[in-house]
Write a protein that holds these residues in place. Structure first.
Motif, mmCIF file in Angstrom:
data_model
loop_
_atom_site.group_PDB
_atom_site.id
_atom_site.type_symbol
_atom_site.label_atom_id
_atom_site.label_comp_id
_atom_site.label_asym_id
_atom_site.label_seq_id
_atom_site.Cartn_x
_atom_site.Cartn_y
_atom_site.Cartn_z
ATOM 1 N N UNK A 1 0.490 4.425 10.044
ATOM 2 C CA UNK A 1 0.419 5.707 10.198
ATOM 3 C C UNK A 1 1.797 6.414 10.310
ATOM 4 N N UNK A 2 2.735 5.798 11.075
ATOM 5 C CA UNK A 2 4.187 6.298 11.139
ATOM 6 C C UNK A 2 4.739 6.305 9.571
ATOM 7 N N UNK A 3 4.432 5.133 8.666
ATOM 8 C CA UNK A 3 5.101 5.202 7.462
ATOM 9 C C UNK A 3 4.455 6.308 6.499
ATOM 10 N N UNK B 1 0.685 -1.285 0.062
ATOM 11 C CA UNK B 1 -0.007 -0.085 0.039
ATOM 12 C C UNK B 1 0.701 1.188 0.162
ATOM 13 N N UNK B 2 1.968 1.192 0.879
ATOM 14 C CA UNK B 2 2.642 2.328 1.089
ATOM 15 C C UNK B 2 3.437 2.630 -0.285
ATOM 16 N N UNK B 3 4.171 1.676 -0.963
ATOM 17 C CA UNK B 3 4.827 1.583 -2.332
ATOM 18 C C UNK B 3 3.570 2.052 -3.678
ATOM 19 N N UNK B 4 2.510 1.730 -3.346
ATOM 20 C CA UNK B 4 1.619 2.233 -4.402
ATOM 21 C C UNK B 4 1.261 3.488 -4.232
ATOM 22 N N UNK C 1 -5.021 0.726 2.991
ATOM 23 C CA UNK C 1 -4.998 1.472 4.295
ATOM 24 C C UNK C 1 -4.055 2.540 4.172
ATOM 25 N N UNK C 2 -3.053 2.402 3.597
ATOM 26 C CA UNK C 2 -2.001 3.501 3.557
ATOM 27 C C UNK C 2 -2.345 4.647 2.637
ATOM 28 N N UNK D 1 -2.984 8.024 4.007
ATOM 29 C CA UNK D 1 -2.189 9.320 3.400
ATOM 30 C C UNK D 1 -3.057 10.349 3.003
ATOM 31 N N UNK D 2 -4.220 10.001 2.481
ATOM 32 C CA UNK D 2 -5.169 10.959 1.823
ATOM 33 C C UNK D 2 -5.548 12.055 3.040
ATOM 34 N N UNK D 3 -5.786 11.743 4.141
ATOM 35 C CA UNK D 3 -6.047 12.713 5.193
ATOM 36 C C UNK D 3 -4.803 13.332 5.531
#
Length: 320
Positions: free
Chosen positions: A224-226, A99-102, A281-282, A286-288
């Protein structure tokens, strides 16, 4: 809308965004109904941006194509690299890391244009970079995801083109044309559009919070930290990357915003289609976070002085 009220809304856009989001967490139905109208809201924002700009602003950006190209290049180099590094450093579970990479491999988001406006950055440059990175996304995003995560995704090119046209280009052109044709008659209306943009983007952020209330309240601390690290390093590296390449302070601010703010909605959609809810989830967080962080950064910059105006007389959108 009275002028004093419009100015108050502009000055307190961060407070309004946080307040709306808090209400969305407490009672999601207050803002969840906006979901089908998010594209319309973004279109209204871009129409307002068009009313504050001139065609000559985009002619100027065309002459500075190297700066725009630098911003797009940094977008697709820095954010994927930062995402991969953060996932490695935090040892994220596979689905969360996907998710983070995407998110990192997606183009910049439309909200970057609004943040650029309030940061007194170069809005035409921001718009051009958003358009360019979005049009490249159907080719670049899948390639980067496969390179970094070893997973295949598909991005519908024509769907992206239609989205860019109706959400960004069409309303922006409408605003530009109306300003050119009805300049004197619109003088009173143009002044209130920034406040309308503030209310609209705050409502959109709150809608995202409402739709992801359960996820946010579960407080997935590592993800969240990521997200915070990814976004913050994007802003930081975007700014100093542009400065290192000889960009002015205003161009660096614009590129920083453009790099740090991602099309997280696309990331959520792709994650849900190809990987599952854990990978989405990420993007939801991230959007917020990116909008709140972006507006905080804009506020910091606008309170930090007017050095940009000295560097570039035509770089920003003048508040008519």
């Amino acid at each position: 809308m009275p002028g004093n009220l419009a100015q108050w809304i502009e000055r307190h856009f961060l407070t309004l965004a946080v307040g709306f989001s808090a209400l969305a967490l407490l009672h999601p139905p207050l803002f969840a109904w906006i979901r089908p109208h998010i594209s319309l809201g973004l279109g209204i924002i871009m129409f307002g941006m068009g009313l504050t700009l001139e065609f000559s602003d985009f002619v100027r950006v065309g002459r500075q194509w190297r700066t725009a190209g630098l911003g797009v290049a940094l977008q697709y180099v820095l954010m994927p690299a930062i995402a991969w590094t953060v996932c490695l450093a935090l040892n994220l579970p596979t689905e969360a890391a996907l998710g983070v990479i995407l998110v990192g491999c997606c183009p910049s988001g439309t909200a970057s244009n609004v943040v650029a406006y309030f940061a007194r950055a170069d809005v035409p440059l921001s718009v051009v970079m958003t358009l360019a990175s979005t049009l490249l996304a159907p080719l670049v995003t899948p390639a980067l995801v496969e390179l970094l995560a070893g997973a295949r995704v598909e991005v519908d090119f024509w769907a992206m083109v239609r989205s860019v046209f109706w959400i960004v280009l069409f309303p922006l052109l409408d605003g530009l044309v109306l300003r050119r044709l009805l300049r004197k008659r619109l003088s009173g209306v143009i002044g209130i559009f920034p406040s309308i943009s503030v209310l609209t983007i705050s409502a959109v952020i709150a809608c995202v919070v409402a739709l992801n209330q359960k996820t946010i309240l579960q407080f997935p601390a590592l993800v969240m930290l990521a997200v915070v690290l990814h976004n913050g390093l994007g802003f930081l590296c975007g700014y100093w990357g542009a400065k290192a390449m000889g960009g002015t302070r205003q161009a660096a601010r614009t590129i920083s915003i453009e790099v740090g703010i991602q099309n997280s909605g696309l990331a959520v959609a792709l994650a849900g289609t190809f990987f599952g809810p854990g990978a989405a989830l990420a993007g939801a967080i991230f959007s917020l976070w990116q909008n709140l962080a972006g507006m905080t950064l804009a506020r910091f910059w606008t309170r930090g002085g007017n050095g940009d105006e000295e560097e570039s007389s035509g770089g920003n959108n003048a508040r008519a």
